[in-house]
Design a protein around this motif. Structure first.
Motif, PDB file in Angstrom:
ATOM      1  N   VAL A  71       0.972  -1.360   0.013  1.00  0.00           N
ATOM      2  CA  VAL A  71       0.156  -0.067  -0.110  1.00  0.00           C
ATOM      3  C   VAL A  71       0.822   1.344   0.229  1.00  0.00           C
ATOM      4  CG1 VAL A  71      -1.747   1.400   1.287  1.00  0.00           C
ATOM      5  CG2 VAL A  71      -1.791  -1.236   1.144  1.00  0.00           C
ATOM      6  N   HIS A  72       2.043   1.243   0.906  1.00  0.00           N
ATOM      7  CA  HIS A  72       2.725   2.514   1.017  1.00  0.00           C
ATOM      8  C   HIS A  72       3.559   2.636  -0.425  1.00  0.00           C
ATOM      9  CE1 HIS A  72       3.215   5.906   3.595  1.00  0.00           C
ATOM     10  NE2 HIS A  72       4.549   5.664   3.282  1.00  0.00           N
ATOM     11  N   VAL A  73       3.988   1.646  -0.853  1.00  0.00           N
ATOM     12  CA  VAL A  73       4.790   1.667  -2.217  1.00  0.00           C
ATOM     13  C   VAL A  73       4.076   2.259  -3.093  1.00  0.00           C
ATOM     14  CG1 VAL A  73       5.797   0.210  -4.146  1.00  0.00           C
ATOM     15  CG2 VAL A  73       6.276  -0.300  -1.735  1.00  0.00           C
ATOM     16  N   ASN A  74       2.868   1.880  -3.247  1.00  0.00           N
ATOM     17  CA  ASN A  74       1.929   2.499  -4.143  1.00  0.00           C
ATOM     18  C   ASN A  74       1.887   3.993  -3.994  1.00  0.00           C
ATOM     19  OD1 ASN A  74      -1.016   3.473  -4.899  1.00  0.00           O
ATOM     20  ND2 ASN A  74      -0.748   1.542  -5.817  1.00  0.00           N
ATOM     21  N   ARG A  75       1.631   4.359  -2.803  1.00  0.00           N
ATOM     22  CA  ARG A  75       1.476   5.962  -2.572  1.00  0.00           C
ATOM     23  C   ARG A  75       2.692   6.473  -2.902  1.00  0.00           C
ATOM     24  NH1 ARG A  75      -2.596   4.935   1.945  1.00  0.00           N
ATOM     25  NH2 ARG A  75      -1.533   3.612   3.193  1.00  0.00           N
ATOM     26  N   MET A  76       3.792   6.098  -2.662  1.00  0.00           N
ATOM     27  CA  MET A  76       4.886   6.599  -3.011  1.00  0.00           C
ATOM     28  C   MET A  76       5.335   6.759  -4.502  1.00  0.00           C
ATOM     29  SD  MET A  76       6.397   7.660  -0.091  1.00  0.00           S
ATOM     30  CE  MET A  76       4.990   7.800   0.267  1.00  0.00           C
ATOM     31  N   LEU A  77       4.962   5.608  -5.154  1.00  0.00           N
ATOM     32  CA  LEU A  77       5.008   5.657  -6.619  1.00  0.00           C
ATOM     33  C   LEU A  77       4.171   6.744  -7.226  1.00  0.00           C
ATOM     34  CD1 LEU A  77       5.314   2.021  -7.534  1.00  0.00           C
ATOM     35  CD2 LEU A  77       6.953   3.480  -7.500  1.00  0.00           C
ATOM     36  N   LYS A  78       2.955   7.111  -6.562  1.00  0.00           N
ATOM     37  CA  LYS A  78       1.897   7.983  -7.051  1.00  0.00           C
ATOM     38  C   LYS A  78       2.706   9.194  -6.963  1.00  0.00           C
ATOM     39  CE  LYS A  78      -2.541   9.744  -6.065  1.00  0.00           C
ATOM     40  NZ  LYS A  78      -3.653   9.797  -4.888  1.00  0.00           N
ATOM     41  N   GLN A  79       3.380   9.456  -5.965  1.00  0.00           N
ATOM     42  CA  GLN A  79       4.052  10.812  -5.721  1.00  0.00           C
ATOM     43  C   GLN A  79       4.935  11.066  -6.747  1.00  0.00           C
ATOM     44  OE1 GLN A  79       5.180  11.344  -1.516  1.00  0.00           O
ATOM     45  NE2 GLN A  79       6.525  13.001  -2.024  1.00  0.00           N
ATOM     46  N   PHE A  80       5.755  10.009  -7.072  1.00  0.00           N
ATOM     47  CA  PHE A  80       6.776  10.064  -8.033  1.00  0.00           C
ATOM     48  C   PHE A  80       6.225  10.523  -9.488  1.00  0.00           C
ATOM     49  CE2 PHE A  80       9.681   7.698  -5.263  1.00  0.00           C
ATOM     50  CZ  PHE A  80      10.754   8.521  -4.984  1.00  0.00           C
ATOM     51  N   ARG A  81       5.083   9.745  -9.598  1.00  0.00           N
ATOM     52  CA  ARG A  81       4.264  10.004 -10.844  1.00  0.00           C
ATOM     53  C   ARG A  81       3.686  11.858 -10.962  1.00  0.00           C
ATOM     54  NH1 ARG A  81       0.067   6.499 -10.600  1.00  0.00           N
ATOM     55  NH2 ARG A  81       0.885   5.102  -9.249  1.00  0.00           N
ATOM     56  N   GLU A  82       3.462  11.962  -9.704  1.00  0.00           N
ATOM     57  CA  GLU A  82       2.995  13.513  -9.717  1.00  0.00           C
ATOM     58  C   GLU A  82       3.937  14.284  -9.901  1.00  0.00           C
ATOM     59  OE1 GLU A  82      -1.283  12.555  -7.209  1.00  0.00           O
ATOM     60  OE2 GLU A  82       0.579  13.216  -5.949  1.00  0.00           O
ATOM     61  N   GLU A  83       4.934  13.999  -9.240  1.00  0.00           N
ATOM     62  CA  GLU A  83       6.168  14.964  -9.469  1.00  0.00           C
ATOM     63  C   GLU A  83       7.000  14.982 -10.814  1.00  0.00           C
ATOM     64  OE1 GLU A  83       7.390  14.814  -4.736  1.00  0.00           O
ATOM     65  OE2 GLU A  83       8.425  13.360  -6.144  1.00  0.00           O
ATOM     66  N   ASN A  84       6.448  13.951 -11.591  1.00  0.00           N
ATOM     67  CA  ASN A  84       6.827  13.756 -13.245  1.00  0.00           C
ATOM     68  C   ASN A  84       8.245  13.396 -12.944  1.00  0.00           C
ATOM     69  OD1 ASN A  84       4.688  14.644 -14.766  1.00  0.00           O
ATOM     70  ND2 ASN A  84       5.013  16.583 -14.131  1.00  0.00           N
ATOM     71  N   LEU A  85       8.567  12.588 -12.065  1.00  0.00           N
ATOM     72  CA  LEU A  85      10.005  11.941 -11.844  1.00  0.00           C
ATOM     73  C   LEU A  85       9.890  10.627 -12.679  1.00  0.00           C
ATOM     74  CD1 LEU A  85      11.103  13.209  -8.371  1.00  0.00           C
ATOM     75  CD2 LEU A  85      11.737  13.984 -10.467  1.00  0.00           C
ATOM     76  N   LEU A  86       8.748   9.834 -12.376  1.00  0.00           N
ATOM     77  CA  LEU A  86       8.736   8.396 -12.975  1.00  0.00           C
ATOM     78  C   LEU A  86       7.364   8.269 -14.090  1.00  0.00           C
ATOM     79  CD1 LEU A  86       9.718   6.073 -10.027  1.00  0.00           C
ATOM     80  CD2 LEU A  86      10.958   6.513 -12.249  1.00  0.00           C
ATOM     81  N   ALA A  87       7.547   7.560 -14.742  1.00  0.00           N
ATOM     82  CA  ALA A  87       6.342   7.061 -15.307  1.00  0.00           C
ATOM     83  C   ALA A  87       6.328   5.354 -15.653  1.00  0.00           C
ATOM     84  CB  ALA A  87       6.115   7.413 -16.659  1.00  0.00           C
TER      85      ALA A  87
END
Lengths: 254, 254
Positions: free
Chosen positions: A192-208
């Motif tokens: 669950v928390h991994v998911n939240r962190m990935l979401k954040q990276f996506r929102e920050e346009n660092l990862l896709a």
DNA sequence: CGATTCATTGACCGGGATCAAGAACCGTGG
DNA sequence: CCACGGTTCTTGATCCCGGTCAATGAATCG
């Protein structure tokens, strides 16, 4: 065509054409296909063979009493899995695939012969072991001192760097066929928390992330965000400076 | 009188009297005294010497950008600190003392000679490296999956086991001159929380601490409480079965 | 298509961090 | 011998990051 093993080892050492040939033969001798989530070597077992990841993705892991799993290292194409098997007669952890993979098996005898007669190959394997150790140490820091955000980002960035060194990056895109549960098992977080962190990276346009293909949208920014520092991989030195002081030291030793 | 280095290496290999002599000489050649909290080798440096802890306590550690410190391994008497220096030309972490210590220095040339000409010694050093790696992997599990209570207890119990294997335990008592801050830096907890966990172990009559002397009051109970499982140290095998399959494999290899 | 695995999101909770303030234990010098 | 300043240890009060529980989509696959 260079085998993934050769590509990997060439990070560490320069090889003669003959050496290259030997390494390629080594890795193509005997290959088998594994599905996702299959064990290659199990904790407590001893295998007469050494295994090398040719394609796909594997990991070192251990199951705990409470049923949880800890992934200690990812093994990407080119990575030798268990070269320590000469010494230990029992694995103290398991090695398994995460995605469908091709794995090469090399008989211990064959390997031994090579290590004894080919200093530059022995050197490259030795170097590889030390890189593994560096990765382990970094993971300890990761889990001990970094927050969830850096932990997840660091892991992704490390894979990115290793893939790049290996040559498997195409315009910041690379294949990394893990589930979020796998990432959780590797970082010591919950899915669950991994998911939240990935979401954040996506929102920050660092990862896709698109399926199993990952893109580091802004490598420099990601690196900075997770405070990545790569000296522990000991890339670029050995190969680019084959006649460095260290190079001489080793060649003399072997 | 056997040097700590010999005592340590004898866990892994049987030696001829001549080998024993060589190892003892190695460790007594050049010794220096360090105070508490001094660096032996610093990250980024290259040293021409290999160092071995003779008495006291040292650790592998790394400083992070934010000033925090992560201790990745404790080095007790008999432990070689940096036998990998042959290969890497820069340390990717530092080694420093935690308490006043005696450290032996061995020139790389001397070491090289020994490794080349004395298979049983080379074997023991190799084995030692693999033990180190096992400890690292276990620490990852420790930090990734265990709670603070097990983390602290596990660490103490591991030191206890290593000290016992080395022969430095007297009626479950052993010297372990660390501060609670050091333990915090090793476990990834805060000093405050380490203190609370130690208090709990004391209240449960599992541990007693008097100054720098620790006592495991009930080894079996502590082991059980922290779910310790020691196969990763690969103790008892090599030495007790020098002619085992693994033993032969290695002797053939070197 | 069901069925099963995987990703996503929200509400709530708790273990360990943080902050703060004493207490005990040094080595050091008067 | 005691007074001291500095670590180190100890304990309490409060807060927050990440875990837990749960429900809903989305994707993959017989």
């Amino acid at each position: 065509m260079d085998s993934p093993l050769l590509k990997k080892l060439m990070q560490f050492s320069d090889f003669s054409d003959e050496d290259k040939h030997l390494i390629n033969d080594l890795a193509s001798e005997r290959q088998s296909e594994y599905g996702a989530r299959e064990d290659i070597v199990r904790e407590g077992e001893h295998s007469p063979d050494i295994h090398i990841v040719i394609s796909g993705l594997a990991c070192r892991y251990k199951h705990l009493e409470d049923g949880s799993r800890q992934i200690m290292a990812f093994l990407v194409p080119g990575d030798p899995c268990d070269s320590e098997i000469f010494i230990l007669d029992k694995m103290d952890h398991s090695i398994g695939t995460l995605a469908p993979s091709t794995i090469a098996s090399v008989s211990g005898a064959r390997m031994k012969e090579l290590l004894l007669n080919r200093p530059s190959i022995a050197l490259a394997f030795w170097w590889n072991t030390l890189q593994d150790e560096g990765v382990l140490r970094e993971r300890i820091i990761d889990e001990g001192r970094r927050d969830a955000y850096s932990r997840v980002g660091f892991l992704i960035y490390e894979i990115f760097v290793r893939m790049r060194a290996f040559g498997a990056i195409d315009r910041e895109r690379f294949d990394f066929p893990v589930t979020q549960v796998d990432l959780a098992d590797a970082t010591g977080l919950t899915p669950v928390h991994v998911n939240r962190m990935l979401k954040q990276f996506r929102e920050e346009n660092l990862l896709a992330v698109d399926g199993k293909t990952w893109t580091v949208l802004d490598p420099a920014a990601l690196r900075k965000a997770v405070k990545y520092e790569a000296s522990y991989l000991h890339l670029d030195r050995a190969k680019r400076e084959p006649d460095s002081e260290a190079g001489q030291r080793i060649k003399g030793l072997i």
